[in-house]
Design a protein around this motif. Structure first.
Motif, PDB file in Angstrom:
ATOM      1  N   ARG A  94      13.926  30.422   8.624  1.00 38.30           N
ATOM      2  CA  ARG A  94      13.948  31.788   9.162  1.00 38.30           C
ATOM      3  C   ARG A  94      13.448  31.811  10.608  1.00 38.30           C
ATOM      4  NH1 ARG A  94      10.891  33.855   5.727  1.00 38.30           N
ATOM      5  NH2 ARG A  94       8.942  33.997   6.926  1.00 38.30           N
ATOM      6  N   VAL A  95      12.350  31.104  10.874  1.00 37.08           N
ATOM      7  CA  VAL A  95      11.825  31.059  12.240  1.00 37.08           C
ATOM      8  C   VAL A  95      12.812  30.396  13.175  1.00 37.08           C
ATOM      9  CG1 VAL A  95      10.032  30.062  13.698  1.00 37.08           C
ATOM     10  CG2 VAL A  95       9.412  31.127  11.534  1.00 37.08           C
ATOM     11  N   ARG A  96      13.401  29.309  12.736  1.00 36.32           N
ATOM     12  CA  ARG A  96      14.380  28.604  13.581  1.00 36.32           C
ATOM     13  C   ARG A  96      15.582  29.490  13.900  1.00 36.32           C
ATOM     14  NH1 ARG A  96      14.334  23.101  14.159  1.00 36.32           N
ATOM     15  NH2 ARG A  96      12.661  21.886  13.177  1.00 36.32           N
ATOM     16  N   LEU A  97      15.963  30.331  12.942  1.00 36.94           N
ATOM     17  CA  LEU A  97      17.099  31.229  13.134  1.00 36.94           C
ATOM     18  C   LEU A  97      16.752  32.383  14.069  1.00 36.94           C
ATOM     19  CD1 LEU A  97      19.993  32.151  12.242  1.00 36.94           C
ATOM     20  CD2 LEU A  97      18.848  33.460  10.435  1.00 36.94           C
ATOM     21  N   GLU A  98      15.617  33.041  13.828  1.00 34.72           N
ATOM     22  CA  GLU A  98      15.293  34.276  14.523  1.00 34.72           C
ATOM     23  C   GLU A  98      14.449  34.089  15.780  1.00 34.72           C
ATOM     24  OE1 GLU A  98      13.361  36.642  11.581  1.00 34.72           O
ATOM     25  OE2 GLU A  98      15.207  37.056  10.456  1.00 34.72           O
ATOM     26  N   ASP A  99      13.681  32.982  15.834  1.00 30.03           N
ATOM     27  CA  ASP A  99      12.727  32.826  16.925  1.00 30.03           C
ATOM     28  C   ASP A  99      12.598  31.347  17.311  1.00 30.03           C
ATOM     29  OD1 ASP A  99      10.735  33.264  18.807  1.00 30.03           O
ATOM     30  OD2 ASP A  99       9.129  33.482  17.324  1.00 30.03           O
ATOM     31  N   PRO A 100      13.648  30.727  17.808  1.00 33.26           N
ATOM     32  CA  PRO A 100      13.593  29.295  18.122  1.00 33.26           C
ATOM     33  C   PRO A 100      12.543  28.937  19.183  1.00 33.26           C
ATOM     34  CG  PRO A 100      15.619  30.291  18.957  1.00 33.26           C
ATOM     35  CD  PRO A 100      14.986  31.289  18.049  1.00 33.26           C
ATOM     36  N   GLU A 101      12.147  29.901  20.005  1.00 33.48           N
ATOM     37  CA  GLU A 101      11.120  29.625  21.007  1.00 33.48           C
ATOM     38  C   GLU A 101       9.735  29.420  20.389  1.00 33.48           C
ATOM     39  OE1 GLU A 101      11.118  32.569  24.027  1.00 33.48           O
ATOM     40  OE2 GLU A 101      13.165  32.119  24.712  1.00 33.48           O
ATOM     41  N   ALA A 102       9.627  29.661  19.093  1.00 33.55           N
ATOM     42  CA  ALA A 102       8.351  29.477  18.403  1.00 33.55           C
ATOM     43  C   ALA A 102       7.899  28.026  18.457  1.00 33.55           C
ATOM     44  CB  ALA A 102       8.459  29.936  16.951  1.00 33.55           C
ATOM     45  N   VAL A 103       8.839  27.088  18.521  1.00 29.15           N
ATOM     46  CA  VAL A 103       8.476  25.671  18.607  1.00 29.15           C
ATOM     47  C   VAL A 103       7.712  25.402  19.901  1.00 29.15           C
ATOM     48  CG1 VAL A 103       9.351  23.319  18.788  1.00 29.15           C
ATOM     49  CG2 VAL A 103      10.399  24.903  17.163  1.00 29.15           C
TER      50      VAL A 103
END
Length: 320
Positions: A15-24
């Motif tokens: 879900r994070v990779r889909l919606e918020d890839p800058e989280a990495v």
């Protein structure tokens, strides 16, 4: 943490990779760094870059590393031990661990060349398809690792050596460690790549690898534990970590071999993956604790686990 069979336990990563890839990138930027390297304090790094080379097998299990959820469980168990200093991983696994917050206070090494896929017809054309030095700098990593297989009968070797030298220089420009893993290698009669683990072959590979790049100021060696390891370590002044490879022999034999090698001058610690992540008895935490107890450190965390009946040193056959 224990091994888990909930199939949805890492759904939040998707879900994070889909919606918020800058989280990495945010997780990397806010991560607490390792306090730093010191002579006399050996480091313990867990390796997890094998799937990116198509190497999923462990011992007799051809698909042991195929389940990413299971692998992440095992990695988090290992990293939870305070004696484990860090991770060596391909970009995909490192990004997962960053999102999980599992790399706080840890050393971070990226896996740089994953192009020489296991079983590929041009396996020695080992191109740099993983982390770049620039990407590692941006992540706040401590360095990058490169496998450097030298096959005197394969013309692709020279391209791999040149690419490795350029990667060493690129890391050094950024004051990042180049962890070089050299082997003299051949193809057997069935076309399978084999590493020559005789002491003379390892020594020759070290001589070639430590001369790559325009400076060796930031270069480390990552070497197998072989017979006559004293001669091998006499061939270099570079900090050296020991690799584990695909486990062969009993767990006690493997640990005994590491213990003897860790006592040699110049050995900076362990960089081990499959042997500890997939132990024969299934006890990841126990295997990691026993390996930590072998390190020649003054810190109490690394010596509190004790010795689990190690036998005499028995050289163990290993490969990447």
């Amino acid at each position: 943490m224990s091994l888990n069979d909930d199939p949805r336990r890492y759904e939040h990563l998707s879900r994070v990779r889909l919606e918020d890839p800058e989280a990495v990138a945010r997780a990397a930027a806010t991560r607490r760094r390792h306090p730093g390297l010191k002579h006399g304090t050996q480091n313990f790094i867990v390796a997890a870059d094998h799937p990116a080379r198509g190497a999923l097998s462990v011992g007799s299990q051809p698909m042991a590393m195929a389940d990413r959820r299971d692998l992440l469980d095992r990695l988090q168990i290992a990293l939870a031990n305070p004696a484990v200093d860090g991770i060596l991983a391909s970009p995909d696994i490192m990004d997962d661990l960053l999102l999980l917050g599992a790399l706080e206070g840890k050393l971070v090494f990226g896996s740089m060349n994953r192009g020489g896929l296991a079983g590929l017809v041009n396996e020695f054309d080992d191109r740099f398809t993983g982390h770049t030095a620039a990407a590692l700098e941006a992540l706040g990593a401590d360095g990058g690792k490169m496998l450097t297989r030298i096959c005197l009968g394969d013309p692709d070797t020279v391209a791999t050596l040149e690419a490795t030298a350029k990667a060493i220089d690129s890391l050094a420009e950024r004051k990042l460690i180049a962890m070089v893993e050299p082997f003299l290698s051949v193809r057997d009669s069935h076309g399978k790549v084999r590493n020559d683990l005789r002491a003379d072959a390892v020594i020759k590979s070290v001589g070639i690898a430590e001369g790559l790049g325009s400076t060796s100021a930031y270069t480390w060696m990552k070497l197998p534990v072989v017979e006559e390891m004293e001669r091998v370590m006499a061939s270099t002044t570079l900090p050296t970590v020991l690799l584990g490879g695909d486990p062969a022999g009993t767990q006690d034999e493997i640990f005994a071999s590491w213990k003897a090698a860790l006592a040699l001058p110049g050995v900076q610690g362990l960089t081990v993956g499959r042997t500890l992540l997939y132990p024969a008895d299934g006890d990841v935490a126990g295997a990691v604790a026993t390996a930590a107890s072998l390190l020649n450190n003054t810190t109490p965390e690394a010596t509190s686990s004790g010795d689990r009946g190690l036998s005499e040193r028995i050289p163990v056959k290993v490969s990447e």
